[in-house]
Write a protein that holds these residues in place. Structure first.
Motif, PDB file in Angstrom:
ATOM      1  N   ILE A 153     -43.974  15.279  51.340  1.00  0.00           N
ATOM      2  CA  ILE A 153     -43.970  14.772  52.780  1.00  0.00           C
ATOM      3  C   ILE A 153     -43.782  13.472  52.883  1.00  0.00           C
ATOM      4  O   ILE A 153     -44.257  12.579  52.220  1.00  0.00           O
ATOM      5  N   ASP A 154     -42.746  13.171  53.928  1.00  0.00           N
ATOM      6  CA  ASP A 154     -42.414  11.750  53.995  1.00  0.00           C
ATOM      7  C   ASP A 154     -43.354  11.001  55.043  1.00  0.00           C
ATOM      8  O   ASP A 154     -43.816   9.795  54.784  1.00  0.00           O
ATOM      9  N   THR A 155     -44.126  11.589  55.991  1.00  0.00           N
ATOM     10  CA  THR A 155     -44.945  11.126  56.971  1.00  0.00           C
ATOM     11  C   THR A 155     -46.266  11.973  56.874  1.00  0.00           C
ATOM     12  O   THR A 155     -46.166  13.228  57.473  1.00  0.00           O
ATOM     13  N   LEU A 156     -47.387  11.444  56.600  1.00  0.00           N
ATOM     14  CA  LEU A 156     -48.620  12.207  56.529  1.00  0.00           C
ATOM     15  C   LEU A 156     -49.419  12.074  57.904  1.00  0.00           C
ATOM     16  O   LEU A 156     -49.596  11.094  58.201  1.00  0.00           O
ATOM     17  N   ALA A 157     -49.506  13.226  58.292  1.00  0.00           N
ATOM     18  CA  ALA A 157     -50.140  13.171  59.899  1.00  0.00           C
ATOM     19  C   ALA A 157     -51.562  13.670  59.844  1.00  0.00           C
ATOM     20  O   ALA A 157     -52.397  13.290  60.668  1.00  0.00           O
ATOM     21  N   ARG A 158     -52.179  14.226  58.616  1.00  0.00           N
ATOM     22  CA  ARG A 158     -53.324  15.015  58.836  1.00  0.00           C
ATOM     23  C   ARG A 158     -54.030  15.461  57.634  1.00  0.00           C
ATOM     24  O   ARG A 158     -53.129  15.968  56.683  1.00  0.00           O
ATOM     25  N   GLN A 201     -69.090  28.061  48.438  1.00  0.00           N
ATOM     26  CA  GLN A 201     -68.821  28.223  46.937  1.00  0.00           C
ATOM     27  C   GLN A 201     -67.297  28.106  46.950  1.00  0.00           C
ATOM     28  O   GLN A 201     -66.582  27.936  45.964  1.00  0.00           O
ATOM     29  N   VAL A 202     -66.597  27.910  48.079  1.00  0.00           N
ATOM     30  CA  VAL A 202     -65.077  27.681  48.218  1.00  0.00           C
ATOM     31  C   VAL A 202     -64.680  26.454  49.059  1.00  0.00           C
ATOM     32  O   VAL A 202     -65.447  26.237  50.145  1.00  0.00           O
ATOM     33  N   PHE A 203     -63.975  25.571  48.713  1.00  0.00           N
ATOM     34  CA  PHE A 203     -63.383  24.433  49.247  1.00  0.00           C
ATOM     35  C   PHE A 203     -61.991  24.333  49.368  1.00  0.00           C
ATOM     36  O   PHE A 203     -61.362  24.798  48.514  1.00  0.00           O
ATOM     37  N   LYS A 204     -61.511  24.001  50.614  1.00  0.00           N
ATOM     38  CA  LYS A 204     -59.953  23.877  50.650  1.00  0.00           C
ATOM     39  C   LYS A 204     -59.562  22.686  51.273  1.00  0.00           C
ATOM     40  O   LYS A 204     -60.480  21.994  52.063  1.00  0.00           O
ATOM     41  N   CYS A 205     -58.616  21.961  50.772  1.00  0.00           N
ATOM     42  CA  CYS A 205     -57.902  20.747  51.219  1.00  0.00           C
ATOM     43  C   CYS A 205     -56.568  21.008  51.630  1.00  0.00           C
ATOM     44  O   CYS A 205     -55.952  21.733  51.172  1.00  0.00           O
ATOM     45  N   VAL A 206     -56.370  20.455  53.165  1.00  0.00           N
ATOM     46  CA  VAL A 206     -54.988  20.773  53.485  1.00  0.00           C
ATOM     47  C   VAL A 206     -54.411  19.362  54.259  1.00  0.00           C
ATOM     48  O   VAL A 206     -54.940  18.620  54.701  1.00  0.00           O
ATOM     49  N   ALA A 207     -53.253  19.205  54.031  1.00  0.00           N
ATOM     50  CA  ALA A 207     -52.606  18.177  54.350  1.00  0.00           C
ATOM     51  C   ALA A 207     -51.233  18.494  54.900  1.00  0.00           C
ATOM     52  O   ALA A 207     -50.460  19.485  54.589  1.00  0.00           O
ATOM     53  N   ASN A 208     -50.858  18.006  56.501  1.00  0.00           N
ATOM     54  CA  ASN A 208     -49.911  18.210  57.226  1.00  0.00           C
ATOM     55  C   ASN A 208     -49.114  16.884  57.648  1.00  0.00           C
ATOM     56  O   ASN A 208     -49.842  15.926  57.715  1.00  0.00           O
ATOM     57  N   GLY A 209     -47.861  17.257  57.660  1.00  0.00           N
ATOM     58  CA  GLY A 209     -47.041  15.962  57.855  1.00  0.00           C
ATOM     59  C   GLY A 209     -45.638  16.497  58.294  1.00  0.00           C
ATOM     60  O   GLY A 209     -45.325  17.553  58.654  1.00  0.00           O
ATOM     61  N   MET A 210     -44.545  15.429  57.952  1.00  0.00           N
ATOM     62  CA  MET A 210     -43.135  15.859  58.252  1.00  0.00           C
ATOM     63  C   MET A 210     -42.390  15.420  56.988  1.00  0.00           C
ATOM     64  O   MET A 210     -42.801  14.318  56.279  1.00  0.00           O
ATOM     65  N   ASP A 211     -41.430  16.143  56.897  1.00  0.00           N
ATOM     66  CA  ASP A 211     -40.660  15.873  55.540  1.00  0.00           C
ATOM     67  C   ASP A 211     -39.671  14.735  55.617  1.00  0.00           C
ATOM     68  O   ASP A 211     -39.434  14.552  57.057  1.00  0.00           O
ATOM     69  N   SER A 212     -38.536  14.558  55.074  1.00  0.00           N
ATOM     70  CA  SER A 212     -37.540  13.325  55.396  1.00  0.00           C
ATOM     71  C   SER A 212     -36.584  13.857  56.156  1.00  0.00           C
ATOM     72  O   SER A 212     -36.017  13.219  57.000  1.00  0.00           O
ATOM     73  N   ASP A 213     -36.412  15.073  56.642  1.00  0.00           N
ATOM     74  CA  ASP A 213     -35.615  15.597  57.598  1.00  0.00           C
ATOM     75  C   ASP A 213     -36.425  15.980  58.883  1.00  0.00           C
ATOM     76  O   ASP A 213     -35.696  16.567  59.878  1.00  0.00           O
ATOM     77  N   GLY A 214     -37.733  15.344  58.858  1.00  0.00           N
ATOM     78  CA  GLY A 214     -38.100  15.693  60.394  1.00  0.00           C
ATOM     79  C   GLY A 214     -38.709  16.817  60.496  1.00  0.00           C
ATOM     80  O   GLY A 214     -39.530  17.270  61.506  1.00  0.00           O
TER      81      GLY A 214
END
Length: 417
Positions: A67-72, A140-153
């Motif tokens: 992930i080049d730009t982390l949005a969330r 009992q269940v936890f989740k982590c999610v990251a969203n963004g864009m890679d180097s190609d947009g």
């Protein structure tokens, strides 16, 4: 020779040590392995051993994640006593917000949230929830999610999920104490086994030499015969030494084994009691009457008598961590029948059994498993009127009855512990 006996005992206790190792490992809290995105869950203990705060930390290595730009960044948790795949958003932080946000139901709780989405040197983007005074939770269940864009947009997303046992820090403190005792027993048994193992190894080695020399007996001269006799004498002395050492240590080993088994039972009992208390703590006592424990399950009977809707009733059961009751055999049926027989003011108690999909083919609503041969009332099911598609316990009939699915009654939930 007693070598074979010794080896059997030796191997048996090695298996006991393996059991101890498994039990010790069992008490370790779950956490995601280190990777591009990580979700770490930790608890604190007060000096008294009672539970303190809890921290959930979601962090990401954007380079490793591509992930080049982390949005969330967002953290999710399973719904209390709901299905395992039903997750609610607990907190989120995105680049359009000045600060991370908590879910509405957490805003009034004793929870704080911090975060950082920057990828500056020596900075790890993260989202962290902190309960300062954390009470028992059934999530009992936890989740982590990251969203963004890679180097190609292009859009890029990574996530990780962690499942933890339904237990609080207080219980873990008790389990850790048991784990420490089990580890101590493991060390003592290991030392004893090493001692007997060394003696046994010498006996086996000497026995091999004795056999080799004995094979030469028919062609040996006097000196060899003398050596054989000397070797035999040494062997007898060593065997006697082993018998003495094993005789002195065997009772101790048995005592340690007995204590280990006792601690294992305590650990299992503690786990069951913890799970039971968590289950009971999430049940709405204003809506349900709760049974005693039967074969690792409890049963809830709705207090209100209302028009039955099988889908809605099953959802109510799912919110409490279970499903409309599924009577698997005669013993379970008798337990549930005895339970509802003690409840006043009602005659009809709905189960999950139905033949809605195919007339005459009775299955359970939640699992779709066939309904086994049970104690139907005489002449039932009779499908009188052509639409009696739901299975109830009818007290004045003394057993099970098929009846119209939209009739008033109470429903029964089955909750695995």
């Amino acid at each position: 020779m007693k070598v074979e006996t010794m080896e059997y005992i030796h191997n048996g206790n090695r298996q006991a040590l393996t059991v101890i190792a498994v039990l010790v490992t069992f008490t370790t809290l779950c956490a995601a392995g280190r990777s591009a995105i990580n979700l770490d869950i930790s608890r604190s203990l007060e000096p008294s051993g009672r539970p303190g705060g809890m921290m959930i930390n979601c962090s990401i290595d954007t380079t490793a994640a591509g992930i080049d730009t982390l949005a969330r960044l967002a953290v999710f948790g399973s719904r209390p006593y709901g299905a395992g795949d039903d997750l609610d958003q607990l907190a989120v932080f995105d680049i359009w917000s000045k600060s991370p946000k908590l879910a509405e139901d957490l805003e009034e709780a004793d929870v704080s949230v911090v975060g950082d989405l920057s990828s500056e040197p020596l900075t790890t983007p993260h989202l962290e929830l902190i309960w300062r005074s954390y009470t028992a939770s059934s999530r009992q269940v936890f989740k982590c999610v990251a969203n963004g864009m890679d180097s190609d947009g292009q859009a890029a997303s990574v996530s990780t999920t962690v499942q933890v046992g339904a237990m609080d820090a207080g219980c873990c403190y008790k389990m850790d104490k048991l784990s420490t005792e089990l580890t101590g027993l493991s060390d003592k048994m290991g030392a004893t086994l090493n001692l007997t193992g060394e003696v046994a190894s010498q006996i086996i080695s000497l026995n091999t030499l004795f056999g080799n020399m004995e094979a030469l007996f028919t062609t040996a001269d006097g000196r060899v015969i003398t050596q054989i006799q000397s070797l035999a004498n040494k062997f007898e002395k060593l065997e006697g030494k082993f018998d003495d050492v094993y005789g002195r240590n065997s009772p101790r080993m048995q005592t340690l084994t007995d204590k280990m088994e006792e601690l294992q039972k305590k650990l299992n009992s503690l786990e069951q009691n913890i799970n039971l208390q968590f289950r009971l703590s999430g049940i709405d006592k204003g809506r349900f009457d709760v049974s005693s424990v039967y074969e690792g399950r409890v049963y809830l009977v709705s207090k209100a008598e209302e028009v039955f809707n099988i889908a809605r009733a099953n959802n109510y059961c799912r919110e409490s961590g279970g499903y409309l009751v599924e009577l698997d055999d005669g013993q379970e049926y008798q337990f549930v029948f005895n339970l509802v027989s003690t409840i006043r003011g009602a005659n009809s108690f709905w189960t999950g059994g139905n033949d809605i999909e195919e007339e005459g083919t009775w299955v359970y609503y939640n699992s779709k498993k066939p309904v086994p041969q049970l104690s139907w009332s005489g002449g039932q099911p009779d499908n009188m009127g052509g639409h009696e598609d739901c299975m109830e316990i009818r007290l004045n009939f003394g057993g099970l009855n098929d009846w119209l699915c939209n009739q008033p009654g109470k429903f029964i939930c089955e909750i695995p512990i």
